[in-house]
Design a protein around this motif. Structure first.
Motif, mmCIF file in Angstrom:
data_model
loop_
_atom_site.group_PDB
_atom_site.id
_atom_site.type_symbol
_atom_site.label_atom_id
_atom_site.label_comp_id
_atom_site.label_asym_id
_atom_site.label_seq_id
_atom_site.Cartn_x
_atom_site.Cartn_y
_atom_site.Cartn_z
ATOM 1 N N ASP A 131 8.727 27.032 -39.680
ATOM 2 C CA ASP A 131 7.753 26.160 -40.337
ATOM 3 C C ASP A 131 7.682 24.811 -39.629
ATOM 4 O OD1 ASP A 131 7.242 28.125 -42.200
ATOM 5 O OD2 ASP A 131 8.665 27.349 -43.678
ATOM 6 N N LYS A 132 8.854 24.286 -39.263
ATOM 7 C CA LYS A 132 8.882 22.991 -38.570
ATOM 8 C C LYS A 132 8.222 23.105 -37.188
ATOM 9 C CE LYS A 132 11.297 20.806 -41.742
ATOM 10 N NZ LYS A 132 12.714 20.484 -41.543
ATOM 11 N N LEU A 133 8.447 24.219 -36.505
ATOM 12 C CA LEU A 133 7.821 24.416 -35.196
ATOM 13 C C LEU A 133 6.299 24.529 -35.339
ATOM 14 C CD1 LEU A 133 10.307 26.947 -33.540
ATOM 15 C CD2 LEU A 133 9.941 24.558 -32.904
ATOM 16 N N TYR A 134 5.860 25.211 -36.399
ATOM 17 C CA TYR A 134 4.426 25.341 -36.655
ATOM 18 C C TYR A 134 3.805 23.957 -36.874
ATOM 19 C CZ TYR A 134 0.111 27.439 -38.471
ATOM 20 O OH TYR A 134 -1.194 27.817 -38.657
ATOM 21 N N GLN A 135 4.506 23.135 -37.654
ATOM 22 C CA GLN A 135 4.015 21.780 -37.908
ATOM 23 C C GLN A 135 3.996 20.949 -36.631
ATOM 24 O OE1 GLN A 135 6.564 20.287 -41.032
ATOM 25 N NE2 GLN A 135 5.927 21.876 -42.474
ATOM 26 N N THR A 149 0.566 6.589 -32.293
ATOM 27 C CA THR A 149 1.086 7.121 -33.564
ATOM 28 C C THR A 149 1.156 8.642 -33.519
ATOM 29 O OG1 THR A 149 0.162 5.246 -34.776
ATOM 30 C CG2 THR A 149 0.730 7.209 -36.049
ATOM 31 N N SER A 150 0.144 9.276 -32.924
ATOM 32 C CA SER A 150 0.142 10.736 -32.804
ATOM 33 C C SER A 150 1.298 11.213 -31.936
ATOM 34 C CB SER A 150 -1.182 11.223 -32.215
ATOM 35 O OG SER A 150 -2.257 10.953 -33.088
ATOM 36 N N ARG A 151 1.594 10.461 -30.877
ATOM 37 C CA ARG A 151 2.745 10.824 -30.026
ATOM 38 C C ARG A 151 4.045 10.737 -30.824
ATOM 39 N NH1 ARG A 151 1.241 7.119 -24.811
ATOM 40 N NH2 ARG A 151 -0.526 8.330 -24.032
ATOM 41 N N GLU A 152 4.190 9.669 -31.592
ATOM 42 C CA GLU A 152 5.407 9.494 -32.397
ATOM 43 C C GLU A 152 5.552 10.630 -33.413
ATOM 44 O OE1 GLU A 152 4.865 5.654 -34.064
ATOM 45 O OE2 GLU A 152 5.769 4.594 -32.374
ATOM 46 N N ASN A 153 4.435 10.987 -34.053
ATOM 47 C CA ASN A 153 4.481 12.073 -35.042
ATOM 48 C C ASN A 153 4.851 13.395 -34.392
ATOM 49 O OD1 ASN A 153 3.722 10.268 -37.031
ATOM 50 N ND2 ASN A 153 1.547 10.785 -36.923
ATOM 51 N N TYR A 154 4.329 13.630 -33.185
ATOM 52 C CA TYR A 154 4.630 14.883 -32.486
ATOM 53 C C TYR A 154 6.105 14.963 -32.119
ATOM 54 C CZ TYR A 154 4.830 18.276 -28.673
ATOM 55 O OH TYR A 154 5.185 19.326 -27.857
ATOM 56 N N VAL A 155 6.639 13.892 -31.562
ATOM 57 C CA VAL A 155 8.053 13.881 -31.161
ATOM 58 C C VAL A 155 8.955 13.979 -32.393
ATOM 59 C CG1 VAL A 155 9.862 12.499 -30.083
ATOM 60 C CG2 VAL A 155 7.611 12.626 -29.028
ATOM 61 N N SER A 156 8.575 13.310 -33.477
ATOM 62 C CA SER A 156 9.365 13.377 -34.711
ATOM 63 C C SER A 156 9.385 14.798 -35.259
ATOM 64 C CB SER A 156 8.793 12.420 -35.762
ATOM 65 O OG SER A 156 8.933 11.083 -35.350
ATOM 66 N N SER A 157 8.262 15.501 -35.156
ATOM 67 C CA SER A 157 8.213 16.877 -35.651
ATOM 68 C C SER A 157 9.114 17.790 -34.818
ATOM 69 C CB SER A 157 6.770 17.398 -35.631
ATOM 70 O OG SER A 157 6.270 17.494 -34.305
#
Length: 392
Positions: A224-228, A81-89
């Motif tokens: 902001d998106k890059l920071y996230q 899930t963390s991988r998916e969130n990272y790629v989505s960001s």
């Protein structure tokens, strides 16, 4: 802004947004980044092994012939899930590139359109002034016949006409070059004719500028998106520094012992297994955490730097638009006075006292004021385009 001009420019912008290859490039990059979610939604490969005992070891229940094993390692809970969130960001940050590119394209198309308008308007002014000089040339020829002017006056008027015709021809070539530029922005054939409005008026009042919208500019939102995304990267780093759990199964085929009879003779061996992979040497993950912290600081500094630049651009565009309005008012006043002087010269001709040197001087001033007036209008709309890019 005139209605016809708005409709024509809006149509060109729509064509550009649909056809421009740069926009298509960023859209494809975004789709590719989004597709990576499916790539990371996986677990490590399942391991299978087969072994054959060349020298069969004897056991109480018989000789071992071959071995089959299977093993599956599983990441720690929440890692996928963390991988998916990272790629989505990362995909979210890439999406802002599309928004930025569209805004820049709209501004480029608008500015090119206003350049074409100014070029066409200047050609029209030159045509009118050439006709005016032709009228003065007729008056000069009449004056030469009655001995009130010399042939030199006629030649001066003709040379001035030649100069203006040259300017018009140069502008015509520049129009074709700018038309090619606009057609390239629209990603269509270079020789397609672009029509522009006949005239643009200086608006009676400026549209409201809300500077707080600058903070919502996509160039800043991207940071902001890059920071996230770095925050998600750190969450993933923490998950990947956790142990991995493995489950497996070994199967060993056993041959029956000949000439013996007991209950477990030739019984195969089945051995379930559980394993744990622990990153004891976790210097890699500590280093990644430090890198993430530094990258977040870098992104914060970059955002502030870009905000300062955008604020400077906005302030400059606002001031230059005010200057364009002031210049337009001055040129309008000067142009009226030049036309008044022209009328006086015409009346002087009726009394037989016209000075063709004054005619050329007034005509030159009038042309200068008309050209400056066009530049002021173009400058106003170009600066408005920059302001729109920054705050809308």
């Amino acid at each position: 802004m005139l209605s016809a001009q708005s409709q024509e420019l809006e149509t060109l912008i729509d064509v550009a947004l649909n056809n421009n290859p740069e926009i298509q490039k960023f859209e494809l990059q975004y789709k590719r980044a989004s597709e990576k979610v499916n790539e990371v939604n996986t677990i490590p490969n399942t391991e299978f092994g087969v072994g054959y005992f060349v020298s069969e070891p004897e056991t109480r229940t018989g000789a071992q012939r071959f071995k089959v094993s299977a093993k599956q390692m599983l990441p720690w809970f929440g890692t996928i899930t963390s991988r998916e969130n990272y790629v989505s960001s990362l995909a979210d940050a890439k999406y802002e590139d599309i928004v930025i590119a569209k805004r820049k394209l709209m501004a480029s198309v608008s500015q090119s359109y206003y350049n074409l308008y100014a070029n066409k308007a200047k050609q029209k002014v030159l045509t009118e002034n050439i006709k005016l000089l032709e009228t003065y040339e007729t008056l000069a020829l009449t004056s030469v016949e009655v001995g009130k002017a010399s042939a030199v006056d006629v030649l001066r008027l003709q040379m001035r006409q030649n100069e203006m015709q040259q300017l018009k021809d140069v502008l015509s070539q520049q129009f074709l070059a700018e038309q090619t530029n606009l057609n390239n922005l629209l990603n269509r054939e270079n020789d397609i004719a672009v029509t522009v409005v006949d005239s643009l008026m200086m608006p009676s009042e400026d549209f409201e500028i809300t500077t707080k919208n600058l903070a919502l500019h996509p160039e800043l939102l991207k940071y902001d998106k890059l920071y996230q995304s770095i925050e998600q990267s750190e969450l993933l780093n923490q998950k990947e520094s956790s142990p991995m759990i493995g489950f497996g199964l070994d199967y060993i085929n056993v041959s029956e012992r000949p000439d013996m009879n007991f209950s477990d003779n030739g019984k195969d061996i089945v051995m379930p297994m559980v394993s744990v992979s622990i990153p004891i040497f976790n210097k890699k993950y500590k280093s990644q955490t430090k890198q993430n912290e530094l990258e977040q600081q870098e992104i914060t500094a970059q955002k502030q730097e870009r905000l300062n630049t955008l604020e400077t651009l906005l302030s400059k565009a606002i001031n230059e638009r005010i200057s364009a309005r002031i210049s337009y008012a001055t040129q309008t006043k000067n142009l009226k006075q030049a036309k008044d002087a022209e009328e006086i010269l015409i009346k002087s001709y009726e009394t037989g006292t016209i000075d063709f040197n004054d005619v050329l001087d007034i005509q030159e001033l009038q042309l200068k004021f008309q050209m400056n007036q066009i530049e002021s209008i173009k400058g106003y709309y170009v600066q408005s385009t920059i302001i729109n890019y920054l705050i809308q």
